[in-house]
Write an enzyme that holds these catalytic residues in place. Structure first.
Site, PDB file in Angstrom:
ATOM      1  N   GLU A   1      -8.130  -7.341  11.757  1.00  9.91           N
ATOM      2  CA  GLU A   1      -7.383  -6.674  12.706  1.00  9.91           C
ATOM      3  C   GLU A   1      -5.887  -6.590  11.987  1.00  9.91           C
ATOM      4  O   GLU A   1      -5.406  -7.351  11.670  1.00  9.91           O
ATOM      5  CB  GLU A   1      -7.325  -7.134  14.204  1.00  9.91           C
ATOM      6  CG  GLU A   1      -8.631  -7.286  14.809  1.00  9.91           C
ATOM      7  CD  GLU A   1      -9.453  -8.591  14.876  1.00  9.91           C
ATOM      8  OE1 GLU A   1      -8.611  -9.611  14.514  1.00  9.91           O
ATOM      9  OE2 GLU A   1     -10.388  -8.778  15.105  1.00  9.91           O
TER      10      GLU A   1
ATOM     11  N   TYR B   1      -4.833  -2.726   3.138  1.00 14.68           N
ATOM     12  CA  TYR B   1      -6.006  -2.716   3.243  1.00 14.68           C
ATOM     13  C   TYR B   1      -6.971  -1.570   2.973  1.00 14.68           C
ATOM     14  O   TYR B   1      -8.006  -1.846   2.540  1.00 14.68           O
ATOM     15  CB  TYR B   1      -6.411  -3.031   4.849  1.00 14.68           C
ATOM     16  CG  TYR B   1      -5.558  -4.344   5.413  1.00 14.68           C
ATOM     17  CD1 TYR B   1      -5.494  -5.436   4.698  1.00 14.68           C
ATOM     18  CD2 TYR B   1      -4.614  -4.417   6.435  1.00 14.68           C
ATOM     19  CE1 TYR B   1      -4.667  -6.770   4.797  1.00 14.68           C
ATOM     20  CE2 TYR B   1      -4.108  -5.331   6.673  1.00 14.68           C
ATOM     21  CZ  TYR B   1      -4.099  -6.740   6.117  1.00 14.68           C
ATOM     22  OH  TYR B   1      -3.643  -7.612   6.541  1.00 14.68           O
TER      23      TYR B   1
END
Length: 144
Positions: free
Chosen positions: A102, A114
């Site tokens: 998350e 990411y």
């Protein structure tokens, strides 16, 4: 990461995540599960000062990036990418097939890192963080 690293790690945790920092007890709990289900690392500079840390949880064939933090003044030097690479490698060593994380919706720089590592957005957790900010859920398949 070891318990001896906790003073520096906790200072970095509070500086990096002022609104939703983990408590020292939470971090100790994570370390207590090493190596069974957890893998935590620290990044140190040439003076052996901790400039970053990261953690991974693995259960069966699924892994989760628990946390990644880098000192503000050491960001954009590849420290976070090196630690994320280590977490991905450890997830593979433990035979995980996919890895989740998350990231705060208001942190586009982290999201772009990411994405560069092949993570894709899979959903949103509304008001996930203590200050009401949403979490973007991301996933990546792991190759052998």
């Amino acid at each position: 990461m070891t318990e001896a690293d906790l003073p520096a790690v906790m200072a970095l945790e509070r500086a990096t995540f002022p609104l939703d920092a983990w408590s020292e007890g939470m971090m100790r709990g994570e370390l207590a599960d090493q190596p069974r289900t957890r893998h935590y690392v620290v990044a140190v500079d040439d003076d052996d000062l901790i400039i970053g840390y990261a953690g991974l949880a693995v259960a069966a064939d699924q892994a989760d990036v628990q946390t990644i933090a880098v000192l503000t003044e050491r960001q954009r030097e590849g420290v976070g990418s090196a630690m994320l690479t280590e977490l991905l490698d450890e997830a593979r060593r433990r035979a995980a097939q996919e890895i989740f994380l998350e990231v705060r919706a208001d942190n586009p720089r982290a999201r772009s890192v990411y994405e560069r590592f092949g993570f894709e957005e899979i959903g949103v957790r509304r008001r996930y963080y203590d200050d009401g900010t949403d979490a973007i859920m991301m996933k990546r398949k792991l190759d052998g």
